[in-house]
Design a protein around this motif. Structure first.
Motif, mmCIF file in Angstrom:
data_model
loop_
_atom_site.group_PDB
_atom_site.id
_atom_site.type_symbol
_atom_site.label_atom_id
_atom_site.label_comp_id
_atom_site.label_asym_id
_atom_site.label_seq_id
_atom_site.Cartn_x
_atom_site.Cartn_y
_atom_site.Cartn_z
ATOM 1 N N SER A 243 0.815 -1.229 0.000
ATOM 2 C CA SER A 243 0.000 0.000 0.000
ATOM 3 C C SER A 243 0.840 1.267 0.000
ATOM 4 N N GLY A 244 2.071 1.195 0.513
ATOM 5 C CA GLY A 244 2.939 2.366 0.523
ATOM 6 C C GLY A 244 3.886 2.416 -0.655
ATOM 7 N N GLY A 245 3.657 1.570 -1.646
ATOM 8 C CA GLY A 245 4.517 1.550 -2.829
ATOM 9 C C GLY A 245 5.646 0.531 -2.773
ATOM 10 N N ALA A 246 5.694 -0.253 -1.706
ATOM 11 C CA ALA A 246 6.770 -1.238 -1.578
ATOM 12 C C ALA A 246 6.586 -2.363 -2.584
ATOM 13 N N LYS A 247 7.696 -2.870 -3.057
ATOM 14 C CA LYS A 247 7.707 -4.093 -3.849
ATOM 15 C C LYS A 247 8.090 -5.246 -2.921
ATOM 16 N N GLY A 248 7.816 -6.466 -3.375
ATOM 17 C CA GLY A 248 8.144 -7.590 -2.520
ATOM 18 C C GLY A 248 8.091 -8.917 -3.242
ATOM 19 N N VAL A 249 8.436 -9.963 -2.496
ATOM 20 C CA VAL A 249 8.445 -11.329 -3.012
ATOM 21 C C VAL A 249 7.586 -12.198 -2.098
ATOM 22 N N VAL A 250 6.726 -13.003 -2.711
ATOM 23 C CA VAL A 250 5.937 -13.966 -1.956
ATOM 24 C C VAL A 250 6.338 -15.372 -2.402
ATOM 25 N N THR A 251 6.000 -16.361 -1.591
ATOM 26 C CA THR A 251 6.221 -17.758 -1.979
ATOM 27 C C THR A 251 4.882 -18.471 -2.001
ATOM 28 N N ASN A 252 4.840 -19.537 -2.765
ATOM 29 C CA ASN A 252 3.672 -20.406 -2.651
ATOM 30 C C ASN A 252 3.924 -21.443 -1.559
ATOM 31 N N VAL A 253 3.027 -22.402 -1.451
ATOM 32 C CA VAL A 253 3.060 -23.363 -0.348
ATOM 33 C C VAL A 253 3.543 -24.716 -0.872
ATOM 34 N N PRO A 254 4.528 -25.309 -0.244
ATOM 35 C CA PRO A 254 4.998 -26.628 -0.692
ATOM 36 C C PRO A 254 4.049 -27.728 -0.241
ATOM 37 N N TYR A 255 4.161 -28.864 -0.899
ATOM 38 C CA TYR A 255 3.492 -30.055 -0.387
ATOM 39 C C TYR A 255 4.291 -30.520 0.824
ATOM 40 N N VAL A 256 3.779 -30.213 2.009
ATOM 41 C CA VAL A 256 4.560 -30.455 3.229
ATOM 42 C C VAL A 256 4.855 -31.936 3.430
#
Length: 517
Positions: A243-256
């Motif tokens: 919301s403040g203009g930040a960029k970022g990286v997300v991950t998906n979820v592994p098959y635990v």
């Protein structure tokens, strides 16, 4: 004479030429200068759960936090204008934590070659006659909230937006800005210009998996409002962080269930000789026969009774056999047990000494053996004696195993989460995605080369996963950090990988010494 000298001169030229070639040094590779692309790394904040915190070997401790993947990333970001990256370091390297002076999580695991296998640090040191360092991290003592790493071990997706979560999680209690604060709000208070949001959704299925799907730790549903369902919760997390203009990286979820916590103890480790195989086969034939008579006594037609009871005449053979597990009682399985199938799993925490004493097969008592003797001589046991035989079936409890239905639930939830994560990441130019699911799958199948080291998901020896069978080693976290850098380069135009500004495998261990202070 002249010809001879010319010949010697030519030989000499050849000799020196060969010698010169042998000493040629490899040409130095000149890497390009680091460029940051469109991302602003000046104020990096990490949000997530156990992986983000650096949790490993069943505990969180100073050394593991210093090797967390966000801390590794911050070292590379520092070369690109990144600022200080502060973490809420534990007070010691024991891996434990106190609440009001009481231990609520004990010592981290270390490897004991005498077992061989993982063992709690305090038990290992006691066995050596060495002093055991006290656990000194007190959750009830606030250390402030001005940190950049908000990796909270044990946090599910909705915990990150839940007011008052500090009252439920001692790791967050240490750093929450207020009793009713949320992890997300405290992270946003740091005004991030760049963030990582990692393994969100992992604990939403992991708790169900580690408890064997016994109902004590449910899977978070996809549907529902933020703070209830995964989809809206994840959307809220990303929307707020950007919301403040930040960029970022997300991950998906592994098959635990690809993790060694679920793949180390084999489901076919009931290894028996021919005589024992015959005894077990005879026992379960007796169970089927007794239950047939029970059903007939309940007015079930004999053919139907025999067909229903025949599933309990489980055959065994010399060599490796699969364990018996308890399953829900249903009209088609009224006794509630069966033999495991090939794909079903046991949890690492199962009591393996109990498996050697009949857990997962049959608990033969003198009374049961007496009834079996009656059957062998053609006698008819009483209903009470028949019940003793059926009760001797000692199936593995639901909490120690994942059956096919439970595995299907875990996969379905993981797939649903990952669809949501991909949709949100693909629709937002400020978000890059790390495919954690593919990384873990590769570790579990073929292994991964990291600077000449083969990392795989084998417990103890694989180098990627710590002694708890769930969390990564320091070297595993270093590899993960590089995958984040790879995603950042691709999405935001930096060149961390090409310029060689990455983590090196040799700088990060696969295990921690039991003597860490």
């Amino acid at each position: 004479m002249n010809i001879r000298y010319i010949y010697l001169f030519v030989l000499a030229l050849g000799f020196f030429a060969c010698d010169e070639d042998d000493n040629i040094l490899p040409e130095e590779v000149i890497l390009p200068e680091l460029t940051t692309g469109s991302a602003d790394f000046s104020n990096y904040v990490a949000v997530g759960a156990s992986f983000t915190s650096g949790f490993t070997d069943g505990g969180l401790f100073k050394a593991s936090q210093e090797n967390s993947f966000p801390n590794i990333l911050s070292k590379e970001f520092a070369k690109a204008g990144g600022g200080d990256f502060t973490q809420p370091l534990m007070s010691d390297n024991t891996g434990g934590i106190l609440v009001g002076g009481n231990v609520i999580r004990g010592y981290r695991l270390t490897f004991n070659s005498a077992i061989p296998g993982p063992q709690p640090l305090d038990a290992f040191l006691t066995g050596l006659g060495a002093p055991v360092p006290p656990i000194t991290t007190e959750a009830g003592v606030s250390i402030g909230s001005d940190f950049k790493n908000f990796g909270i071990p044990g946090a599910k997706s909705w915990h990150l937006v839940a007011p008052g979560y500090a009252g439920l999680n001692p790791y967050y209690a240490r750093i929450a800005s207020a009793p009713m604060a949320t992890v997300l709000a405290d992270a946003m208070a740091q005004n991030p210009t760049f963030f990582t949001l990692s393994e969100v959704g992992g604990n939403d299925v992991l708790g169900y998996a580690t408890s064997g799907g016994d109902g004590s730790n449910l899977i978070t549903p996809s549907a529902g409002s933020a703070g209830v369902g995964f989809d809206e919760t994840f959307n809220t997390l990303v929307t707020t962080l950007t919301s403040g203009g930040a960029k970022g990286v997300v991950t998906n979820v592994p098959y635990v269930t690809d993790l060694p916590h679920f793949t180390t103890v084999p489901n076919n480790a009931l290894v028996i000789d021919e005589a024992t195989a015959g005894q077990l086969t005879g026992f379960f034939q007796a169970v089927a026969g007794i239950f047939t008579q029970v059903l007939i006594g309940q007015m079930v037609p004999p053919a139907q009774a025999q067909a229903l009871a025949s599933q309990y005449a489980i055959p065994f053979s010399a060599g490796a056999n699969r364990w018996i597990i308890d399953v829900p009682v249903t009209p088609t399985n009224p006794l509630g047990f069966r033999q495991m199938t090939e794909d079903e799993l046991l949890v690492l925490t199962i009591d393996q000494s109990a498996l050697a004493q009949g857990y997962g097969s049959v608990a033969l008592t003198p009374e049961v053996l007496q009834v079996l003797g009656i059957l062998q001589t053609g006698g008819t046991p009483t209903p009470q004696q028949g019940a003793l035989v059926i009760a001797a079936v000692n199936g593995i409890d639901d909490g120690d195993a994942l059956d096919s239905d439970e595995l299907a639930e875990i996969k379905a939830a993981t797939d649903a989460y990952n669809i949501t994560i991909a949709e949100i990441a693909n629709s937002n130019d400020n978000i890059a995605l790390v495919d954690l699911n593919s990384i873990l799958n590769e570790l579990a199948s073929t292994g991964i080369d990291f600077d000449g080291f083969n990392l795989n998901a084998d417990l103890v020896t694989g180098g990627a996963v710590g002694l708890d069978g769930i969390h990564l080693t320091a070297r595993g976290y270093a590899y993960l950090a590089n995958k984040f850098l790879e995603a950042i380069d691709s999405a935001f135009g930096s060149n961390f990988i090409e310029s060689g500004n990455i983590a090196k495998a040799n700088d990060y261990p696969t295990n921690y010494s039991p003597t860490l202070q």
